[in-house]
Design a protein around this motif. Structure first.
Motif, PDB file in Angstrom:
ATOM      1  N   GLN A  34      56.715  36.040  71.511  1.00 45.36           N
ATOM      2  CA  GLN A  34      57.509  36.784  70.532  1.00 45.36           C
ATOM      3  C   GLN A  34      56.604  37.494  69.525  1.00 45.36           C
ATOM      4  O   GLN A  34      56.876  38.634  69.129  1.00 45.36           O
ATOM      5  N   CYS A  50      66.404  47.110  64.395  1.00 48.57           N
ATOM      6  CA  CYS A  50      67.229  46.280  65.267  1.00 48.57           C
ATOM      7  C   CYS A  50      67.274  46.898  66.666  1.00 48.57           C
ATOM      8  O   CYS A  50      67.462  48.104  66.812  1.00 48.57           O
ATOM      9  N   ILE A  57      66.038  46.039  59.884  1.00 48.43           N
ATOM     10  CA  ILE A  57      66.134  44.588  59.723  1.00 48.43           C
ATOM     11  C   ILE A  57      65.711  44.289  58.286  1.00 48.43           C
ATOM     12  O   ILE A  57      64.660  44.764  57.847  1.00 48.43           O
ATOM     13  N   ARG A  61      64.631  38.879  56.078  1.00 48.64           N
ATOM     14  CA  ARG A  61      64.705  38.301  57.428  1.00 48.64           C
ATOM     15  C   ARG A  61      63.342  38.371  58.114  1.00 48.64           C
ATOM     16  O   ARG A  61      62.915  37.432  58.764  1.00 48.64           O
ATOM     17  N   LEU A  62      62.656  39.490  57.957  1.00 51.95           N
ATOM     18  CA  LEU A  62      61.333  39.632  58.570  1.00 51.95           C
ATOM     19  C   LEU A  62      60.323  38.682  57.926  1.00 51.95           C
ATOM     20  O   LEU A  62      59.433  38.183  58.606  1.00 51.95           O
ATOM     21  N   LEU A  65      61.288  35.351  59.516  1.00 45.36           N
ATOM     22  CA  LEU A  65      61.067  35.326  60.961  1.00 45.36           C
ATOM     23  C   LEU A  65      60.436  36.661  61.361  1.00 45.36           C
ATOM     24  O   LEU A  65      61.132  37.586  61.780  1.00 45.36           O
ATOM     25  N   TYR A  67      59.007  37.962  63.758  1.00 44.53           N
ATOM     26  CA  TYR A  67      59.185  38.541  65.091  1.00 44.53           C
ATOM     27  C   TYR A  67      60.653  38.802  65.419  1.00 44.53           C
ATOM     28  O   TYR A  67      61.027  38.980  66.579  1.00 44.53           O
ATOM     29  N   SER A  68      61.491  38.891  64.387  1.00 44.51           N
ATOM     30  CA  SER A  68      62.906  39.224  64.591  1.00 44.51           C
ATOM     31  C   SER A  68      63.030  40.596  65.229  1.00 44.51           C
ATOM     32  O   SER A  68      62.339  41.532  64.837  1.00 44.51           O
ATOM     33  N   THR A  69      63.927  40.716  66.179  1.00 44.12           N
ATOM     34  CA  THR A  69      64.192  42.004  66.806  1.00 44.12           C
ATOM     35  C   THR A  69      65.633  42.440  66.579  1.00 44.12           C
ATOM     36  O   THR A  69      66.018  43.510  67.031  1.00 44.12           O
ATOM     37  N   CYS A  71      69.015  42.585  63.674  1.00 49.27           N
ATOM     38  CA  CYS A  71      69.486  42.421  62.298  1.00 49.27           C
ATOM     39  C   CYS A  71      70.488  41.265  62.262  1.00 49.27           C
ATOM     40  O   CYS A  71      70.847  40.717  63.305  1.00 49.27           O
TER      41      CYS A  71
END
Length: 73
Positions: A34, A50, A57, A61-62, A65, A67-69, A71
């Protein structure tokens, strides 16, 4: 008799320890994948967008996390 039960207990503990180590290694491998994906998205200019709605995003949130992909929506 106690040495037999001790051997069985030791074997069970060793087996559960190996299973735990294997599970942790699998989770670490997934997290590394990830992170590598996030680095590729950063290089391509898509980091922080997103994958579904293409919206931004949230930074919070980033931060939580990186490696968030997706939203929150």
């Amino acid at each position: 008799h106690s040495s037999v039960s001790g051997d069985a207990a030791d074997a069970a503990f060793d087996a559960s320890g190996e299973e735990l180590a294997s599970t942790l290694a699998e989770l670490e491998s997934k997290e590394l994948a990830q992170i590598e994906r996030a680095l590729r998205r950063l290089k391509s200019g898509n980091y922080g967008k997103c994958e579904v709605c293409v919206g931004k995003i949230p930074v919070a949130r980033l931060n939580a996390l990186p490696y968030s992909t997706l939203c929150v929506k």
